[in-house]
Design a protein around this motif. Sequence first.
Motif, PDB file in Angstrom:
ATOM      1  N   TYR A 223       0.851  -1.187   0.000  1.00 23.55           N
ATOM      2  CA  TYR A 223       0.000   0.000   0.000  1.00 23.55           C
ATOM      3  C   TYR A 223       0.889   1.241   0.000  1.00 23.55           C
ATOM      4  CZ  TYR A 223      -2.956   3.727   1.741  1.00 23.55           C
ATOM      5  OH  TYR A 223      -3.608   4.922   1.890  1.00 23.55           O
ATOM      6  N   VAL A 224       0.595   2.182  -0.884  1.00 24.21           N
ATOM      7  CA  VAL A 224       1.340   3.437  -0.901  1.00 24.21           C
ATOM      8  C   VAL A 224       0.404   4.552  -0.426  1.00 24.21           C
ATOM      9  CG1 VAL A 224       2.626   5.070  -2.318  1.00 24.21           C
ATOM     10  CG2 VAL A 224       2.711   2.617  -2.842  1.00 24.21           C
ATOM     11  N   PRO A 225       0.751   5.227   0.665  1.00 18.57           N
ATOM     12  CA  PRO A 225      -0.138   6.294   1.144  1.00 18.57           C
ATOM     13  C   PRO A 225      -0.297   7.390   0.096  1.00 18.57           C
ATOM     14  CG  PRO A 225       1.558   5.788   2.783  1.00 18.57           C
ATOM     15  CD  PRO A 225       1.921   5.042   1.533  1.00 18.57           C
ATOM     16  N   VAL A 226      -1.498   7.967   0.042  1.00 18.66           N
ATOM     17  CA  VAL A 226      -1.731   9.055  -0.917  1.00 18.66           C
ATOM     18  C   VAL A 226      -1.119  10.339  -0.381  1.00 18.66           C
ATOM     19  CG1 VAL A 226      -3.772   8.404  -2.247  1.00 18.66           C
ATOM     20  CG2 VAL A 226      -4.026   9.108   0.115  1.00 18.66           C
ATOM     21  N   LYS A 227      -0.872  11.248  -1.313  1.00 14.23           N
ATOM     22  CA  LYS A 227      -0.326  12.560  -0.936  1.00 14.23           C
ATOM     23  C   LYS A 227      -1.335  13.308  -0.064  1.00 14.23           C
ATOM     24  CE  LYS A 227       3.747  13.606  -2.873  1.00 14.23           C
ATOM     25  NZ  LYS A 227       4.349  12.339  -2.537  1.00 14.23           N
ATOM     26  N   ASN A 228      -0.818  14.298   0.630  1.00 14.31           N
ATOM     27  CA  ASN A 228      -1.625  15.111   1.540  1.00 14.31           C
ATOM     28  C   ASN A 228      -2.874  15.676   0.861  1.00 14.31           C
ATOM     29  OD1 ASN A 228      -2.537  16.896   3.389  1.00 14.31           O
ATOM     30  ND2 ASN A 228      -0.627  17.999   3.637  1.00 14.31           N
ATOM     31  N   ARG A 229      -4.041  15.363   1.434  1.00 19.39           N
ATOM     32  CA  ARG A 229      -5.281  15.965   0.929  1.00 19.39           C
ATOM     33  C   ARG A 229      -5.796  16.921   1.986  1.00 19.39           C
ATOM     34  NH1 ARG A 229      -8.872  10.909  -0.828  1.00 19.39           N
ATOM     35  NH2 ARG A 229      -8.688  10.539   1.400  1.00 19.39           N
ATOM     36  N   GLU A 230      -6.123  18.103   1.576  1.00 23.20           N
ATOM     37  CA  GLU A 230      -6.631  19.098   2.526  1.00 23.20           C
ATOM     38  C   GLU A 230      -8.020  18.703   3.013  1.00 23.20           C
ATOM     39  OE1 GLU A 230      -5.690  22.695   3.279  1.00 23.20           O
ATOM     40  OE2 GLU A 230      -3.724  21.762   3.041  1.00 23.20           O
ATOM     41  N   LEU A 231      -8.245  18.878   4.280  1.00 19.25           N
ATOM     42  CA  LEU A 231      -9.601  18.740   4.804  1.00 19.25           C
ATOM     43  C   LEU A 231     -10.193  20.148   4.821  1.00 19.25           C
ATOM     44  CD1 LEU A 231     -11.569  16.783   6.576  1.00 19.25           C
ATOM     45  CD2 LEU A 231     -10.766  18.195   8.410  1.00 19.25           C
ATOM     46  N   LYS A 232     -11.246  20.355   4.062  1.00 18.29           N
ATOM     47  CA  LYS A 232     -11.840  21.690   4.044  1.00 18.29           C
ATOM     48  C   LYS A 232     -13.066  21.686   4.948  1.00 18.29           C
ATOM     49  CE  LYS A 232     -10.389  23.137  -0.543  1.00 18.29           C
ATOM     50  NZ  LYS A 232      -9.626  21.927  -0.864  1.00 18.29           N
ATOM     51  N   VAL A 233     -13.179  22.701   5.743  1.00 17.72           N
ATOM     52  CA  VAL A 233     -14.332  22.802   6.612  1.00 17.72           C
ATOM     53  C   VAL A 233     -15.204  23.939   6.119  1.00 17.72           C
ATOM     54  CG1 VAL A 233     -15.129  23.301   8.921  1.00 17.72           C
ATOM     55  CG2 VAL A 233     -13.117  21.887   8.570  1.00 17.72           C
ATOM     56  N   THR A 234     -16.444  23.623   5.800  1.00 24.20           N
ATOM     57  CA  THR A 234     -17.369  24.668   5.362  1.00 24.20           C
ATOM     58  C   THR A 234     -18.575  24.557   6.244  1.00 24.20           C
ATOM     59  OG1 THR A 234     -18.025  23.008   3.774  1.00 24.20           O
ATOM     60  CG2 THR A 234     -16.746  24.833   2.931  1.00 24.20           C
TER      61      THR A 234
END
Length: 431
Positions: free
Chosen positions: A395-406
């Motif tokens: 398993y290769v971890p995915v790149k940083n994904r932003e958590l957006k809060v709206t």
Amino acid sequence: MSRRVVRQSKFRHIFGQPVKADQMYEDIRVSKLTWDSSFCAVNPKFLAIIVESSGGGAFIVLPLAKTGRVDKNHPTVSGHTAPVLDIDWCPHNDNVIASASDDTTIMVWQIPDYTPVRSITEPIVTLEGHSKRVGIITWHPSARNVLLSAGSDNMIIIWNVGTGEALITLDEMHSDLIYNVCWNYNGSLITTTCKDKKLRVIDPRKQEIVAEKLAPHEGMRPMRAIFTRDGNIFTTGFTRMSQRELGLWDPSNFEEPIALQEMDTSNGVLLPFYDPDSSIVYLCGKGDSSIRYFEITGEAPYVHYLSTYSSKEPQRGMGFMPKRGLDVSKCEIARFYKLHERKCEPIVMTVPRKSDLFQDDLYPDTPGPEPALEADEWFSGQTADPILVSLRDGYVPVKNRELKVTKKNILDNKPPTGPRRSYSSCDTGFS
């Protein structure tokens, strides 16, 4: 004399091994709190540990590869005004972690892939709704941005982290301190243990108790309960004579246990770590120096003792790596991160095999990082099992994904489509 038939199991020969000294994480001031949480959370990218800190509560986040001595000025994650009691990585975003604190708040943090220069003090969202300290947090297994918290106000709140709102509040169900909360495999039910000695199964969306059992363990000390993959409930607790005990229960018929076994007279609360892929449960007592493991099957005696990993030093806490973070080429089926007073020691559990090929019987498809549902779909009544991935090629971890809060909006968690800034090795801290 009849010879005792040894039960066949591919997990009979699991053995645990600590890593070499240079693969440990040294010089960490692990929290001295007496709270019964594991103080440690780990995922395929990062190791997070609750640490001693003056003026508020903090935890430290280390990239998994950054072993050895931790610089005493290593940045912490510190926004709470009182000690941090529990931390949990989001199962659908390896860069997002939630922390619960004595200051009554829950904070959700975005951890960058590079090592920050100074401490992270600004959470993406602060969740406020408890009136007393919050000691338990756990993410939903298959719905994005759904987080459950339980506090010393005897309340459970389920949050939509994407909008920062409390969407379900269960405040009438527990008359005393909640010891632990666990989701079932698809996140449609929770099970809780409580100081009032009741084991409950709750449908959080209907806000009703589906089943309950008074005193599955007769002793007064804290109990723990987790769901197995097939919907039974595995518990640890104490007998009236203060012996530690484990039980397996069918919530549709709580009268009699499927299995009940006495263990020993030690007084540490047993923290169960469960792997739904192999149906193995690992029991780590706080203050014990061993990890015991059992296989849960459909045939008597249902909970089968496999073996014990023993070491000299007691554990202060324990982290448990999700399956996708393991090394399949070494037949590693579990990895623990054992906290000592000043260090964290990874312990690798392997099943010895002669072949170097991928062992598909050890690695069925396992929950991956993609959520099966969005938060509002789950809150509106939909249920889905976690989306599985194959570990055949690792398993290769995915790149940083932003958590957006709206506020009042569903989380938009998809990576941007435009050109991305590429980090050079010098500004990420990784080469």
